[in-house]
Design an enzyme around this catalytic site. Structure first.
Site, PDB file in Angstrom:
ATOM      1  N   HIS A 198       0.852  -1.209   0.000  1.00  0.00           N
ATOM      2  CA  HIS A 198       0.000   0.000   0.000  1.00  0.00           C
ATOM      3  C   HIS A 198       0.890   1.263   0.000  1.00  0.00           C
ATOM      4  CE1 HIS A 198      -3.216   2.725   0.825  1.00  0.00           C
ATOM      5  NE2 HIS A 198      -4.044   1.846   1.357  1.00  0.00           N
TER       6      HIS A 198
ATOM      7  N   GLU B 113      -0.295   1.184  -5.738  1.00  0.00           N
ATOM      8  CA  GLU B 113      -0.052  -0.016  -4.947  1.00  0.00           C
ATOM      9  C   GLU B 113      -0.005  -1.272  -5.814  1.00  0.00           C
ATOM     10  OE1 GLU B 113      -3.209  -0.044  -1.972  1.00  0.00           O
ATOM     11  OE2 GLU B 113      -3.497   2.100  -2.329  1.00  0.00           O
TER      12      GLU B 113
END
Length: 310
Positions: free
Chosen positions: A165, A268
């Site tokens: 992330h 991500e």
């Protein structure tokens, strides 16, 4: 040199939490908290921070740290029955003293190996046995590399979704564009995961975005016009790419400043649409490599082909 700092140092971070500091001889650095196996800082050889970390980030386990590179495992987002983004980012990892050998042998000393195994409590909410090994490396040119290896040590198969992330630090979100995802299909999390096809010749930002791009290339460029900097993101084993900026919704996120969305962008590498399934004894590997290069301009724009093919 007597004043030279070691390439790997274990020390205390915010609120006394253990962290590992990686340093490259030319001056770049990275910091990794054992809470979450979480990279919180990546600086170039000028000392500029390249990752975004919220000024309101809460360094109090089991709360995940807002910013840097959280690990989403064994679930990305709400794509399953677990809490948002799974639990690996909320747990303490250990330093792995005896990792299995990596196929590439490097003289580089600025790396650390971490390991995460499920606790009794974890097994109650996700009943699968595994070893999750994470190597974080700072390359000679200041590149940041994360390699995850997840091995099934259970007696039955299991499936998971995954993402790095990654929060990138940008000058101004409205001055940023992403190249390499045009014409691809994506799932729009703001429209009940409905599937669309990207129409723009590059992705730019003027409102909230939360999309999962599918079947993405191994290389994506994130161009920051104001800083004249391009992030080049390379990935292996991760077919999808999530693009997220909360925009005004930042006001409703407790550990994010109201205006901090202007200086962050999440791109991500992920495996979301099709879960990864491991049979007993099988291992999956997923790799992220980040580099920051000066943007080369032609008629006011970067030549994307040079970055994406270079």
């Amino acid at each position: 040199m007597s004043g030279e700092k070691p390439p790997v140092e274990i020390c205390k971070g915010v609120n006394g939490l253990d962290k590992v500091v990686l340093r490259e001889v030319r001056g770049s650095s990275a910091e990794v908290y054992l809470h979450g196996g979480h990279v919180t800082s990546w600086r170039n050889d000028h000392g500029e921070e390249l990752l975004f970390l919220s000024t309101k980030a809460i360094f109090k386990p089991p709360k995940a740290i807002r910013g840097g590179i959280p690990i989403c495992f064994p679930q990305f987002g709400s794509h399953g029955n677990l809490d948002q983004h799974g639990f690996a980012r909320n747990r303490f990892w250990s330093i792995d003293a005896n990792p299995p050998p990596f196929p590439t042998v490097s003289t580089n000393k600025a790396f650390t190996d971490l390991i995460f195994k499920p606790s009794e409590e974890d097994l109650k909410i996700w009943p699968h046995s595994y070893e999750f090994r994470l190597r974080i490396t700072l390359g000679p040119g200041g590149d940041l590399m994360l390699t995850s290896r997840i091995r099934n040590i259970d007696t039955k198969p299991f499936s998971f979704t995954f993402a790095y992330h990654t929060y990138l630090s940008v000058s101004d979100i409205s001055e940023v564009r992403i190249e390499g995802l045009e014409t691809l299909d994506y799932l729009d999390n703001l429209k009940a995961k409905e599937r669309f096809t990207e129409q723009g010749d590059a992705i730019t930002f003027e409102a909230e975005v939360d999309k999962i791009y599918l079947g993405t290339p191994t290389k994506i460029a994130i161009i920051d016009h104001e800083k004249k900097r391009t992030f080049v993101l390379r990935k292996d084993g991760l077919p999808d790419a999530v693009v997220w900026n909360p925009w005004e919704k930042a006001k409703s996120i407790a550990d994010l400043g109201d205006d901090e969305y202007k200086h962050m962008l999440c791109v991500e590498p992920a495996a979301v649409e099709k879960a990864i399934t491991l049979k007993p004894g099988e291992e999956w590997k997923g790799r992220l490599e980040l580099s920051a290069v000066p943007s080369s301009y032609r008629s006011g724009q970067l030549d994307p082909q040079r970055v994406l093919q270079g």
